[in-house]
Scaffold this active site. Structure first.
Site, PDB file in Angstrom:
ATOM      1  N   CYS A  13      -0.104 -18.256  31.305  1.00  0.00           N
ATOM      2  CA  CYS A  13       0.550 -19.557  31.419  1.00  0.00           C
ATOM      3  C   CYS A  13       1.509 -19.501  32.608  1.00  0.00           C
ATOM      4  O   CYS A  13       1.726 -18.435  33.196  1.00  0.00           O
ATOM      5  CB  CYS A  13       1.331 -19.839  30.140  1.00  0.00           C
ATOM      6  SG  CYS A  13       2.577 -18.573  29.842  1.00  0.00           S
ATOM      7  N   HIS A 128       9.654 -11.897  16.175  1.00  0.00           N
ATOM      8  CA  HIS A 128       9.181 -12.049  17.556  1.00  0.00           C
ATOM      9  C   HIS A 128      10.367 -12.008  18.523  1.00  0.00           C
ATOM     10  O   HIS A 128      11.403 -12.628  18.268  1.00  0.00           O
ATOM     11  CB  HIS A 128       8.420 -13.369  17.706  1.00  0.00           C
ATOM     12  CG  HIS A 128       7.655 -13.463  18.989  1.00  0.00           C
ATOM     13  ND1 HIS A 128       8.269 -13.763  20.178  1.00  0.00           N
ATOM     14  CD2 HIS A 128       6.352 -13.260  19.274  1.00  0.00           C
ATOM     15  CE1 HIS A 128       7.358 -13.762  21.152  1.00  0.00           C
ATOM     16  NE2 HIS A 128       6.176 -13.452  20.618  1.00  0.00           N
ATOM     17  N   GLU A 130      10.995 -13.493  21.234  1.00  0.00           N
ATOM     18  CA  GLU A 130      11.491 -14.807  21.691  1.00  0.00           C
ATOM     19  C   GLU A 130      12.451 -15.399  20.658  1.00  0.00           C
ATOM     20  O   GLU A 130      13.507 -15.951  21.004  1.00  0.00           O
ATOM     21  CB  GLU A 130      10.318 -15.775  21.920  1.00  0.00           C
ATOM     22  CG  GLU A 130      10.797 -17.131  22.417  1.00  0.00           C
ATOM     23  CD  GLU A 130       9.705 -18.201  22.388  1.00  0.00           C
ATOM     24  OE1 GLU A 130       8.550 -17.898  22.736  1.00  0.00           O
ATOM     25  OE2 GLU A 130      10.029 -19.339  22.015  1.00  0.00           O
ATOM     26  N   SER A 224       0.006  -9.999  20.556  1.00  0.00           N
ATOM     27  CA  SER A 224       0.394 -11.254  21.209  1.00  0.00           C
ATOM     28  C   SER A 224       0.283 -12.381  20.204  1.00  0.00           C
ATOM     29  O   SER A 224      -0.803 -12.707  19.722  1.00  0.00           O
ATOM     30  CB  SER A 224      -0.516 -11.502  22.413  1.00  0.00           C
ATOM     31  OG  SER A 224      -0.604 -12.871  22.677  1.00  0.00           O
ATOM     32  N   SER A 225       1.428 -12.969  19.876  1.00  0.00           N
ATOM     33  CA  SER A 225       1.428 -13.990  18.822  1.00  0.00           C
ATOM     34  C   SER A 225       0.575 -15.201  19.217  1.00  0.00           C
ATOM     35  O   SER A 225      -0.163 -15.740  18.410  1.00  0.00           O
ATOM     36  CB  SER A 225       2.871 -14.352  18.490  1.00  0.00           C
ATOM     37  OG  SER A 225       3.169 -15.650  18.806  1.00  0.00           O
ATOM     38  N   SER A 267      -0.907 -14.091  27.782  1.00  0.00           N
ATOM     39  CA  SER A 267      -0.552 -12.858  28.482  1.00  0.00           C
ATOM     40  C   SER A 267      -1.791 -12.038  28.855  1.00  0.00           C
ATOM     41  O   SER A 267      -1.690 -10.826  29.070  1.00  0.00           O
ATOM     42  CB  SER A 267       0.411 -12.036  27.622  1.00  0.00           C
ATOM     43  OG  SER A 267      -0.012 -12.026  26.287  1.00  0.00           O
TER      44      SER A 267
HETATM   45 FE1  F3S Z   1       5.129 -21.620  27.676  1.00  0.00          FE
HETATM   46 FE2  F3S Z   1       4.300 -19.497  28.807  1.00  0.00          FE
HETATM   47 FE3  F3S Z   1       6.753 -20.203  29.059  1.00  0.00          FE
HETATM   48  S1  F3S Z   1       3.700 -20.182  26.802  1.00  0.00           S
HETATM   49  S2  F3S Z   1       7.189 -21.119  27.130  1.00  0.00           S
HETATM   50  S3  F3S Z   1       5.011 -21.323  29.855  1.00  0.00           S
HETATM   51  S4  F3S Z   1       6.030 -18.129  28.839  1.00  0.00           S
END
Ligand code: F3S
Length: 283
Positions: A13, A128, A130, A224-225, A267
């Site tokens: 992403c 997690h 995050e 990886s969730s 990822s």
């Molecule tokens: Fe979305 Fe990737 Fe950021 S999934 S929150 S763009 S790390």
């Protein structure tokens, strides 16, 4: 030859691409200093190994930084609690902050919410990184729920004001169900849907492709969730195989499948996706 269809938005992403590019730049430009990553750079073993071969040193805690040598520490795209920045500053450790801007935004939202005396409800997986990071921006006070059942068991205080945010990779349906339930409780509630659009679009594309193929292959780290969420989404529709690399498919019998769909977590590097597709075409 098998027909292999690739889901849109499979793989890195925006946030992961940005983090990986920033890390690569540091490793290329700062060859004479030690570059640390606090935790594996991304949830992909192969990509982490590639960067470690370029000199990256993965550590679990700030104390592992060798302060006798010139060094810097990369914060990965998942982000970290505020205390990590404070600790690095107190130890004079330079930081390269690759936290995804979408995650940074959640840090800001919860920190402001906490300042305004709101109770933060954080929807996601409490283990997690995050979620641990986000919680650290509201003094670790967030009430964390992963599933609707946990929300149903919780005793809410109607005199309080609640602010809801979510992990960026949360399943949209799960999020909607929880919000729908919370709204029936008559609470003072404000809701910020902080699910990242990259996740939403990737999940939707995987769902659509699953309806058109005989089997889905989901490529990504076992830890990886967002990859494992893709596996769940696809497997509810069609036979689904979860792999990290093409090696994991060596013993899989694809003879009963003609149309194969492929998607990959946020990822998963391009080169791993391409190798898997090449393998699938010939199996
Ligand atoms: Fe979305 Fe990737 Fe950021 S999934 S929150 S763009 S790390």
């Amino acid at each position: 030859m098998k027909e292999v269809l690739i889901a849109e938005n499979a793989g890195f992403c925006f946030g992961v691409k940005r983090a990986m590019n920033m890390a690569q730049k540091e490793l290329e430009e700062k060859k004479d200093i030690s570059v640390y990553a606090l935790g594996p750079l991304i949830h992909n073993k192969q990509a982490v190994e590639k960067y470690e071969n370029m000199g990256l040193i993965t550590i679990d805690k700030i104390d592992d930084v060798n302060q006798n040598l010139e060094s810097e520490m990369i914060i990965r795209s998942h982000g970290v609690p505020k205390i990590t920045y404070d600790e690095a500053e107190s130890k004079s450790i330079d930081i390269v902050d690759t936290t995804c801007p979408f995650v940074k935004k959640i840090h800001y939202i919860v920190s402001k919410g906490e300042e305004e005396n709101k109770s933060i409800i954080l929807l996601g997986d409490s283990n997690h990184p995050e979620v641990i990071g986000i919680n650290g921006w509201c003094k670790d006070k967030a009430i964390i729920f992963k599933e609707l059942e946990e929300v149903k068991d919780y005793d809410f205080d109607k005199t309080k004001e609640y602010l809801v945010v979510s992990q960026t990779t949360m399943n949209e349906k799960n999020f909607d169900n929880i919000i729908e339930y919370l709204e029936t409780l008559g609470l003072k509630l404000s809701v910020k849907n902080t699910i990242c659009s990259a996740t939403r679009v990737r999940q939707q594309a995987a769902r659509e492709l699953s309806q058109k193929v005989d089997v889905m292959v989901v490529i990504g780290g076992k830890h990886s969730s967002n990859t494992q969420k893709l596996v769940k989404i696809c497997s509810e529709i069609v036979d689904t195989i979860s792999i990290e690399t093409k090696e994991d498919m060596k013993d899989v019998d694809f003879s009963g499948y003609n149309k194969i769909g492929v998607t990959a977590g946020a990822s998963t590097p391009d080169w791993i996706i391409e190798e898997a597709i090449e393998f699938l075409k010939t199996c």
